[in-house]
Design a protein around this motif. Sequence first.
Motif, PDB file in Angstrom:
ATOM      1  N   LEU A  16     -59.367  18.902 -43.285  1.00 42.02           N
ATOM      2  CA  LEU A  16     -59.663  17.717 -42.549  1.00 42.02           C
ATOM      3  C   LEU A  16     -60.721  17.376 -41.891  1.00 42.02           C
ATOM      4  N   VAL A  17     -61.026  18.326 -40.984  1.00 40.43           N
ATOM      5  CA  VAL A  17     -62.210  18.320 -40.158  1.00 40.43           C
ATOM      6  C   VAL A  17     -63.609  18.544 -41.140  1.00 40.43           C
ATOM      7  N   HIS A  18     -63.797  19.636 -41.923  1.00 43.28           N
ATOM      8  CA  HIS A  18     -64.935  19.905 -42.340  1.00 43.28           C
ATOM      9  C   HIS A  18     -65.233  19.237 -43.958  1.00 43.28           C
ATOM     10  N   GLN A  19     -64.054  19.075 -44.854  1.00 40.92           N
ATOM     11  CA  GLN A  19     -64.200  18.621 -46.142  1.00 40.92           C
ATOM     12  C   GLN A  19     -63.775  16.777 -45.988  1.00 40.92           C
ATOM     13  N   ARG A  20     -63.013  16.644 -45.371  1.00 40.79           N
ATOM     14  CA  ARG A  20     -62.713  15.152 -45.362  1.00 40.79           C
ATOM     15  C   ARG A  20     -63.371  14.456 -44.267  1.00 40.79           C
ATOM     16  N   GLY A  21     -63.989  15.222 -43.185  1.00 41.49           N
ATOM     17  CA  GLY A  21     -64.597  14.458 -41.999  1.00 41.49           C
ATOM     18  C   GLY A  21     -63.622  13.478 -41.339  1.00 41.49           C
ATOM     19  N   ALA A  22     -62.306  13.831 -41.095  1.00 43.05           N
ATOM     20  CA  ALA A  22     -61.528  13.084 -40.352  1.00 43.05           C
ATOM     21  C   ALA A  22     -61.732  12.952 -38.884  1.00 43.05           C
ATOM     22  N   CYS A  27     -56.908  13.736 -36.751  1.00 41.04           N
ATOM     23  CA  CYS A  27     -56.715  15.130 -36.631  1.00 41.04           C
ATOM     24  C   CYS A  27     -55.301  15.367 -35.569  1.00 41.04           C
ATOM     25  N   ASP A  28     -55.465  14.722 -34.398  1.00 40.43           N
ATOM     26  CA  ASP A  28     -54.640  14.767 -33.570  1.00 40.43           C
ATOM     27  C   ASP A  28     -53.203  14.225 -33.868  1.00 40.43           C
ATOM     28  N   SER A  29     -53.237  13.176 -34.614  1.00 35.76           N
ATOM     29  CA  SER A  29     -51.818  12.408 -35.234  1.00 35.76           C
ATOM     30  C   SER A  29     -51.344  13.353 -36.272  1.00 35.76           C
ATOM     31  N   TYR A  30     -52.043  13.987 -37.006  1.00 31.57           N
ATOM     32  CA  TYR A  30     -51.481  15.119 -37.876  1.00 31.57           C
ATOM     33  C   TYR A  30     -50.943  16.187 -37.408  1.00 31.57           C
ATOM     34  N   ALA A  31     -51.571  16.671 -36.203  1.00 31.17           N
ATOM     35  CA  ALA A  31     -51.079  17.891 -35.717  1.00 31.17           C
ATOM     36  C   ALA A  31     -49.971  17.594 -34.898  1.00 31.17           C
ATOM     37  N   GLN A  32     -49.586  16.417 -34.427  1.00 25.56           N
ATOM     38  CA  GLN A  32     -48.484  15.930 -33.682  1.00 25.56           C
ATOM     39  C   GLN A  32     -47.258  15.653 -34.687  1.00 25.56           C
ATOM     40  N   SER A  33     -47.627  15.332 -35.837  1.00 26.39           N
ATOM     41  CA  SER A  33     -46.639  15.257 -36.938  1.00 26.39           C
ATOM     42  C   SER A  33     -45.699  16.488 -37.316  1.00 26.39           C
ATOM     43  N   PHE A  34     -46.959  17.443 -37.647  1.00 29.31           N
ATOM     44  CA  PHE A  34     -46.566  19.057 -37.786  1.00 29.31           C
ATOM     45  C   PHE A  34     -45.667  19.554 -36.510  1.00 29.31           C
ATOM     46  N   GLN A  35     -46.231  19.289 -35.445  1.00 24.80           N
ATOM     47  CA  GLN A  35     -45.518  19.802 -34.326  1.00 24.80           C
ATOM     48  C   GLN A  35     -44.057  19.574 -34.205  1.00 24.80           C
ATOM     49  N   LEU A  36     -43.618  17.865 -34.455  1.00 24.45           N
ATOM     50  CA  LEU A  36     -42.261  17.518 -34.544  1.00 24.45           C
ATOM     51  C   LEU A  36     -41.644  18.173 -35.755  1.00 24.45           C
ATOM     52  N   LEU A  37     -42.387  18.410 -36.844  1.00 28.40           N
ATOM     53  CA  LEU A  37     -41.639  18.587 -38.233  1.00 28.40           C
ATOM     54  C   LEU A  37     -41.200  20.238 -37.824  1.00 28.40           C
TER      55      LEU A  37
END
Length: 329
Positions: A16-22, A27-37
């Motif tokens: 996400l950070v280095h390859q896609r430059g998100a 990144c925070d939204s994705y992390a929150q999604s995985f936390q809930l999952l």
Amino acid sequence: MTPIAPLIEAFLRETLVHQRGASQHTCDSYAQSFQLLFEFAAARLKSRPSRLMLEQIDAGLVSAFLEHLEDLRKNAAVTRNVRLAAIKSFFRFLEYRQPAALDQVRRVLAIPFKKTDTRLVPYLLREELQALLDAPNPATRDGIRDRAMLHVAVCAGLRVSELTGLTINDIDMPSMSIRVVGKGRRERALPLWKPAATALSAWLAIRGKVATPEVFVSARGEALSRWGFAYLLKQHAAAAARQQPGLAKKRVSPHVLRHTCAMIILQATQDIRKVSLWLGHATMTTTEVYTRGDPTEKLDAMEAIVPPHLRRGTFQPTDKLMALLKSTT
């Protein structure tokens, strides 16, 4: 069995950070999604999140998680789709990292998104916007800062991450313009309306020298977060609602200010392409949503249409004899 923790870490920090430059927001939204999952999966499987295995996060568990979001957390279909998009992005990453799990990956990727209602974009009317911009107290340091933030946010149509990430080096006061780094690291230069430039100059004059390069900082010299800006916006919207009661019925979020900017530009220029350039949209498809919310677009279209002529006719009463004959057949 394959531990899932190292895979998630590689996906979030490397891909996400280095390859896609998100952006940090993504990144925070994705992390929150995985936390809930993982919280859901750990409770369901009676395990600790750090001990979860990739093979356990199958299509059945993901589907159950999505139902949990809607049924128990009362999330709307839009939020459900955001969580599913993050999960699918991770599983597409796994296609090339874990070929043995290809069947599992394809089953997760096959989970459909839910259809959502296409609603008109929310935005503020001119009187409501003016009341909001006038809400901060210009006699205090925080009021001067907040007034500048609101003016710049509306004038440039900034995403909240773009506003809080704006640095001193991004501002060119002689030309009254700013440089914005948006999604996908796309840069755009935007002129400032005179009131916005005046408000920003007033803030820069009292900002003082602080270590952080961000323009908008707290009393401690720390950069304001997007949550901090959302909190301040909520306070000022409540104050403005005393002058404009219609604001009390609206959810005034940072993105509503962006929508408001788009509608102002659209109504002023009647050119959707200028709106797209101003907001930094990658495609025109994203911008077209504003044409549905602007009634003047429909009025202009109606005036441009030459309606078909109505052929004139003369009404003649039905002949009584013919009416009698028709009624007997």
